[in-house]
Design a protein around this motif. Structure first.
Motif, PDB file in Angstrom:
ATOM      1  N   CYS A 166       1.068  -0.960  -0.044  1.00 28.98           N
ATOM      2  CA  CYS A 166      -0.023   0.271  -0.539  1.00 28.98           C
ATOM      3  C   CYS A 166       1.183   1.102   0.081  1.00 28.98           C
ATOM      4  N   HIS A 175       0.209   3.635   1.762  1.00 26.45           N
ATOM      5  CA  HIS A 175       0.424   4.104   2.471  1.00 26.45           C
ATOM      6  C   HIS A 175       0.783   3.681   3.663  1.00 26.45           C
ATOM      7  N   GLY A 176       0.905   2.988   4.048  1.00 26.11           N
ATOM      8  CA  GLY A 176       1.256   2.449   4.722  1.00 26.11           C
ATOM      9  C   GLY A 176       1.968   1.004   4.443  1.00 26.11           C
ATOM     10  N   ALA A 177       2.227  -0.119   4.852  1.00 25.41           N
ATOM     11  CA  ALA A 177       3.055  -0.810   6.059  1.00 25.41           C
ATOM     12  C   ALA A 177       2.325  -2.231   5.829  1.00 25.41           C
ATOM     13  N   ALA A 178       0.798  -2.209   4.887  1.00 22.14           N
ATOM     14  CA  ALA A 178       0.130  -3.355   4.269  1.00 22.14           C
ATOM     15  C   ALA A 178      -0.207  -3.897   2.708  1.00 22.14           C
ATOM     16  N   CYS A 205      -7.612  -1.611   1.458  1.00 24.84           N
ATOM     17  CA  CYS A 205      -6.964  -2.202   2.173  1.00 24.84           C
ATOM     18  C   CYS A 205      -6.960  -2.478   3.843  1.00 24.84           C
ATOM     19  N   LEU A 257      -5.706  -2.517   6.324  1.00 27.02           N
ATOM     20  CA  LEU A 257      -5.152  -2.225   7.536  1.00 27.02           C
ATOM     21  C   LEU A 257      -5.629  -0.718   7.955  1.00 27.02           C
ATOM     22  N   HIS A 258      -6.159   0.520   7.040  1.00 28.41           N
ATOM     23  CA  HIS A 258      -6.576   2.076   7.431  1.00 28.41           C
ATOM     24  C   HIS A 258      -8.274   2.264   5.893  1.00 28.41           C
ATOM     25  N   GLN A 259      -8.390   0.434   5.940  1.00 22.87           N
ATOM     26  CA  GLN A 259      -9.457   1.057   4.660  1.00 22.87           C
ATOM     27  C   GLN A 259      -9.196   1.845   3.505  1.00 22.87           C
ATOM     28  N   GLY A 260      -8.194   2.006   3.338  1.00 27.31           N
ATOM     29  CA  GLY A 260      -8.209   2.997   1.973  1.00 27.31           C
ATOM     30  C   GLY A 260      -8.597   2.467   1.001  1.00 27.31           C
ATOM     31  N   PRO A 269      -7.459   6.638   4.255  1.00 26.23           N
ATOM     32  CA  PRO A 269      -6.331   7.907   3.615  1.00 26.23           C
ATOM     33  C   PRO A 269      -5.276   7.849   2.640  1.00 26.23           C
TER      34      PRO A 269
HETATM   35 FE1  FES Z   1      -3.430   1.036   3.218  1.00 30.46          FE
HETATM   36 FE2  FES Z   1      -3.354   2.911   5.341  1.00 30.46          FE
HETATM   37  S1  FES Z   1      -1.765   0.853   4.882  1.00 30.46           S
HETATM   38  S2  FES Z   1      -4.852   2.187   4.028  1.00 30.46           S
END
Ligand code: FES
Length: 102
Positions: A43, A45-48, A62, A64-67, A80
């Protein structure tokens, strides 16, 4: 630069994703309406891993945070997630699914 087999078509049902590797990179392979698409798996946005996300209506959510990202274009669809993911060329040769590694 070449096409690399990453999966057999029968390994994935529609609206499923799978982690594959090509050229040393982890990628996410998706099947939508019997067509195959590939994006980077990590992703933006982050580590997912998007290959572990939820696939619906041509988008992956995603875990992790549903982006959400449009699987066909890589466009980030909602916060996000704001940075698009890279997409990769895919083709099918019989039962083989191949990704272009450039
Ligand atoms: Fe994918 Fe935050 S890690 S939306």
């Amino acid at each position: 630069m070449s096409w690399v087999k990453v999966a057999s078509a029968q390994e994935l049902d529609n609206d499923e994703a799978k982690t594959v590797t090509a050229g040393g990179c982890g990628l996410a392979l998706y099947r939508i309406d019997d067509e195959f698409f590939v994006t980077d798996s990590m992703c933006t946005h982050g580590a997912a891993l998007l290959s572990e996300g939820y696939v619906e209506d041509g988008c992956v959510e995603c875990p992790l945070h549903q982006g959400r990202f449009d699987i066909r274009t890589g466009q980030a669809m909602c916060a996000p997630a704001t940075v698009n993911i890279r997409t990769h060329l895919v083709k099918r040769d019989g039962d083989d699914v191949l990704v272009w590694v450039g």
